[in-house]
Design a protein around this motif. Structure first.
Motif, PDB file in Angstrom:
ATOM      1  N   ASN A 130     -99.714  -5.037  48.709  1.00  0.00           N
ATOM      2  CA  ASN A 130     -98.328  -5.365  48.375  1.00  0.00           C
ATOM      3  C   ASN A 130     -97.526  -4.102  48.083  1.00  0.00           C
ATOM      4  N   SER A 131     -96.237  -4.192  48.386  1.00  0.00           N
ATOM      5  CA  SER A 131     -95.330  -3.064  48.121  1.00  0.00           C
ATOM      6  C   SER A 131     -95.035  -2.944  46.631  1.00  0.00           C
ATOM      7  N   ASN A 132     -94.348  -1.882  46.285  1.00  0.00           N
ATOM      8  CA  ASN A 132     -93.759  -1.804  44.954  1.00  0.00           C
ATOM      9  C   ASN A 132     -92.731  -2.925  44.806  1.00  0.00           C
ATOM     10  N   SER A 133     -92.264  -3.173  43.609  1.00  0.00           N
ATOM     11  CA  SER A 133     -91.299  -4.252  43.397  1.00  0.00           C
ATOM     12  C   SER A 133     -89.899  -3.703  43.136  1.00  0.00           C
ATOM     13  N   VAL A 134     -88.894  -4.505  43.526  1.00  0.00           N
ATOM     14  CA  VAL A 134     -87.495  -4.235  43.183  1.00  0.00           C
ATOM     15  C   VAL A 134     -86.956  -5.485  42.510  1.00  0.00           C
ATOM     16  N   THR A 135     -85.887  -5.350  41.755  1.00  0.00           N
ATOM     17  CA  THR A 135     -85.391  -6.468  40.940  1.00  0.00           C
ATOM     18  C   THR A 135     -84.275  -7.240  41.632  1.00  0.00           C
ATOM     19  N   PHE A 136     -84.401  -8.547  41.617  1.00  0.00           N
ATOM     20  CA  PHE A 136     -83.347  -9.459  42.074  1.00  0.00           C
ATOM     21  C   PHE A 136     -83.041 -10.378  40.909  1.00  0.00           C
ATOM     22  N   THR A 137     -81.758 -10.540  40.610  1.00  0.00           N
ATOM     23  CA  THR A 137     -81.363 -11.335  39.448  1.00  0.00           C
ATOM     24  C   THR A 137     -80.747 -12.654  39.880  1.00  0.00           C
ATOM     25  N   TYR A 138     -81.308 -13.746  39.375  1.00  0.00           N
ATOM     26  CA  TYR A 138     -80.747 -15.065  39.628  1.00  0.00           C
ATOM     27  C   TYR A 138     -79.682 -15.364  38.579  1.00  0.00           C
ATOM     28  N   VAL A 139     -78.545 -15.811  39.060  1.00  0.00           N
ATOM     29  CA  VAL A 139     -77.462 -16.188  38.143  1.00  0.00           C
ATOM     30  C   VAL A 139     -77.102 -17.645  38.393  1.00  0.00           C
ATOM     31  N   VAL A 140     -76.622 -18.299  37.333  1.00  0.00           N
ATOM     32  CA  VAL A 140     -76.232 -19.704  37.470  1.00  0.00           C
ATOM     33  C   VAL A 140     -75.024 -19.798  38.386  1.00  0.00           C
ATOM     34  N   ALA A 141     -75.143 -20.565  39.442  1.00  0.00           N
ATOM     35  CA  ALA A 141     -74.035 -20.702  40.399  1.00  0.00           C
ATOM     36  C   ALA A 141     -72.843 -21.360  39.722  1.00  0.00           C
ATOM     37  N   GLN A 142     -71.648 -20.783  39.954  1.00  0.00           N
ATOM     38  CA  GLN A 142     -70.441 -21.351  39.368  1.00  0.00           C
ATOM     39  C   GLN A 142     -69.430 -21.643  40.451  1.00  0.00           C
ATOM     40  N   VAL A 143     -68.579 -22.603  40.198  1.00  0.00           N
ATOM     41  CA  VAL A 143     -67.526 -22.925  41.157  1.00  0.00           C
ATOM     42  C   VAL A 143     -66.590 -21.731  41.253  1.00  0.00           C
TER      43      VAL A 143
ATOM     44  N   ALA B  55     -84.985 -21.017  45.556  1.00  0.00           N
ATOM     45  CA  ALA B  55     -84.361 -21.440  44.296  1.00  0.00           C
ATOM     46  C   ALA B  55     -85.277 -21.070  43.131  1.00  0.00           C
ATOM     47  N   ARG B  56     -84.662 -20.591  42.055  1.00  0.00           N
ATOM     48  CA  ARG B  56     -85.427 -20.250  40.848  1.00  0.00           C
ATOM     49  C   ARG B  56     -84.491 -20.339  39.641  1.00  0.00           C
ATOM     50  N   ALA B  57     -85.080 -20.291  38.462  1.00  0.00           N
ATOM     51  CA  ALA B  57     -84.286 -20.308  37.231  1.00  0.00           C
ATOM     52  C   ALA B  57     -83.568 -18.977  37.072  1.00  0.00           C
ATOM     53  N   ALA B  58     -82.514 -19.010  36.260  1.00  0.00           N
ATOM     54  CA  ALA B  58     -81.731 -17.794  36.031  1.00  0.00           C
ATOM     55  C   ALA B  58     -82.591 -16.708  35.396  1.00  0.00           C
ATOM     56  N   GLY B  59     -82.300 -15.455  35.804  1.00  0.00           N
ATOM     57  CA  GLY B  59     -83.020 -14.325  35.238  1.00  0.00           C
ATOM     58  C   GLY B  59     -83.460 -13.355  36.315  1.00  0.00           C
ATOM     59  N   ALA B  60     -84.027 -12.226  35.871  1.00  0.00           N
ATOM     60  CA  ALA B  60     -84.470 -11.183  36.800  1.00  0.00           C
ATOM     61  C   ALA B  60     -85.895 -11.461  37.254  1.00  0.00           C
ATOM     62  N   VAL B  61     -86.131 -11.247  38.571  1.00  0.00           N
ATOM     63  CA  VAL B  61     -87.483 -11.414  39.118  1.00  0.00           C
ATOM     64  C   VAL B  61     -87.828 -10.203  39.962  1.00  0.00           C
ATOM     65  N   ALA B  62     -89.136  -9.999  40.145  1.00  0.00           N
ATOM     66  CA  ALA B  62     -89.604  -8.902  40.982  1.00  0.00           C
ATOM     67  C   ALA B  62     -89.748  -9.390  42.419  1.00  0.00           C
ATOM     68  N   VAL B  63     -89.251  -8.584  43.346  1.00  0.00           N
ATOM     69  CA  VAL B  63     -89.368  -8.897  44.772  1.00  0.00           C
ATOM     70  C   VAL B  63     -90.346  -7.912  45.395  1.00  0.00           C
ATOM     71  N   VAL B  64     -91.353  -8.442  46.120  1.00  0.00           N
ATOM     72  CA  VAL B  64     -92.341  -7.582  46.773  1.00  0.00           C
ATOM     73  C   VAL B  64     -92.537  -8.039  48.199  1.00  0.00           C
ATOM     74  N   VAL B  65     -92.985  -7.103  49.036  1.00  0.00           N
ATOM     75  CA  VAL B  65     -93.366  -7.408  50.411  1.00  0.00           C
ATOM     76  C   VAL B  65     -94.881  -7.488  50.466  1.00  0.00           C
ATOM     77  N   VAL B  66     -95.385  -8.612  50.991  1.00  0.00           N
ATOM     78  CA  VAL B  66     -96.832  -8.814  51.117  1.00  0.00           C
ATOM     79  C   VAL B  66     -97.287  -8.290  52.475  1.00  0.00           C
ATOM     80  N   HIS B  67     -98.352  -7.487  52.472  1.00  0.00           N
ATOM     81  CA  HIS B  67     -98.783  -6.809  53.694  1.00  0.00           C
ATOM     82  C   HIS B  67    -100.311  -6.746  53.703  1.00  0.00           C
ATOM     83  N   PRO B  68    -100.915  -6.775  54.869  1.00  0.00           N
ATOM     84  CA  PRO B  68    -102.384  -6.688  54.925  1.00  0.00           C
ATOM     85  C   PRO B  68    -102.943  -5.439  54.252  1.00  0.00           C
ATOM     86  N   THR B  69    -102.184  -4.383  54.177  1.00  0.00           N
ATOM     87  CA  THR B  69    -102.675  -3.147  53.545  1.00  0.00           C
ATOM     88  C   THR B  69    -102.438  -3.142  52.051  1.00  0.00           C
TER      89      THR B  69
END
Length: 338
Positions: A74-87, A58-72
């Motif tokens: 972190n990966s590059n980031s891609v964007t995931f956008t949180y939107v306010v859930a509506q009925v 869960a997070r506030a509305a808006g775009a966030v960066a998604v990364v994969v954490v790895h021992p070697t």
């Protein structure tokens, strides 16, 4: 070498979290976490070196960066956008009817479909469904009872109002066809009786569609037979499925090849033997247009009593379900004068 993310799907979800996203890329084996901005995924599964599935926190509305954490690293980031859930709101169901056995693919249109977790028909979960977008879902209907079924969509924002419907149609049943025979040229109007015949989309004679048909009521259809030959069982297709077949047979046009005798007196009563083909369903025998009494002996022979008439030749014809034969000539001969 740190992992690389090439794509994220879906790329948005509700602020309540819970969206399962698929990350594809390279070098993901050994990943220790998936982060949405500063928050770790609620859970993640390493499917292969090129794919990870992760559940958004869960997070506030808006775009966030998604990364994969790895021992070697972190990966590059891609964007995931949180939107306010509506009925969710359903504004369309297409098609709006189908069989009680289920299996109809239905497109739901509306709003707020992102993150849908359930689609139901009269409270029964869809056999399967896919969220195509925030405004469209495709779902396969489960089996149901004949009648209207409320359709609902449930998302993290709630469940849609019970104001969208899918109509389950009972399978059509045919009891009889009248007449059950017709000419090979087609054109005969057949009355079909049965049940659940409303909204019929097709009437077939064998594998050929009727020339035209009219749904008179839930228990009756009139259909014009197309050209055909032999046995051609009739079926009706409705939103409820395809009916059982009822028998219909095409009858070939009759022919006359000989009259014995081929002449007689002008008075009535001469017994004439007519030979030919396709005579079994004879409904009339005429001598020059005048009806004669007759007996069908077989599909190739009829005996008839020649009616009275003036001297001279007349055409003899036989009428059957298959049509009227082109006829040979019978000649009346006047008796000798006194």
């Amino acid at each position: 070498m740190p992992p690389t993310i090439n794509a994220i799907n879906p790329s948005q979800g509700p602020t309540t979290g819970g969206t399962t996203v698929t990350l594809t890329g390279t070098g993901m084996a050994g990943a220790t976490a998936v982060r949405f901005a500063s928050s770790n995924a609620a859970s993640f599964t390493l499917s292969s070196d090129t794919q990870i599935t992760a559940v958004s926190p869960a997070r506030a509305a808006g775009a966030v960066a998604v990364v994969v954490v790895h021992p070697t690293g972190n990966s590059n980031s891609v964007t995931f956008t949180y939107v306010v859930a509506q009925v969710p709101v359903i504004t369309g169901v297409a098609p709006s009817n189908g069989t009680t056995s289920g299996g109809t693919s239905v497109t739901l249109t509306g709003t707020g479909f992102t993150g849908a977790t359930t689609v139901t028909f009269a409270g029964v979960p869809a056999t399967s469904f896919m969220v195509n977008s925030a405004t469209q879902i495709t779902a396969v209907t489960p089996a149901g009872s004949a009648g209207a079924a409320v359709v609902t969509v449930t998302t993290p924002g709630g469940t849609s109002a019970p104001n969208a419907f899918f109509f389950y149609a009972a399978p059509p049943v045919l009891n009889a066809a009248a007449p059950a025979q017709g000419p090979t040229a087609g054109g005969v109007v057949v009355t079909l009786t049965g049940t659940n015949l409303l909204n019929a989309s097709t009437v077939r004679f064998g594998s050929t569609n009727a020339i035209s048909f009219t749904v008179v009521s839930a228990t009756q259809i009139t259909a014009t037979a197309p050209p055909g030959t032999g046995s051609s069982p009739i079926t009706v297709i409705t939103p409820g499925g395809t009916s059982n077949p009822v028998a219909f047979t095409y009858v070939a046009t009759p022919t006359l090849t000989a009259l014995v005798p081929s002449s007689g007196p002008t008075s009535a009563g001469t017994v004439v033997t007519l030979t030919g083909t396709n005579l079994a369903s004879a409904s009339a025998v005429t001598f020059g247009g005048t009806a004669a009494s007759f007996t069908v002996m077989s599909d190739t022979q009829i005996t008839a009593l020649a009616p009275a008439g003036p001297a001279g030749p007349v055409t003899v014809a036989v009428t059957t379900v298959g049509g009227t034969s082109p006829g040979p000539t019978y000649t009346r001969v006047a008796g000798p004068g006194i």
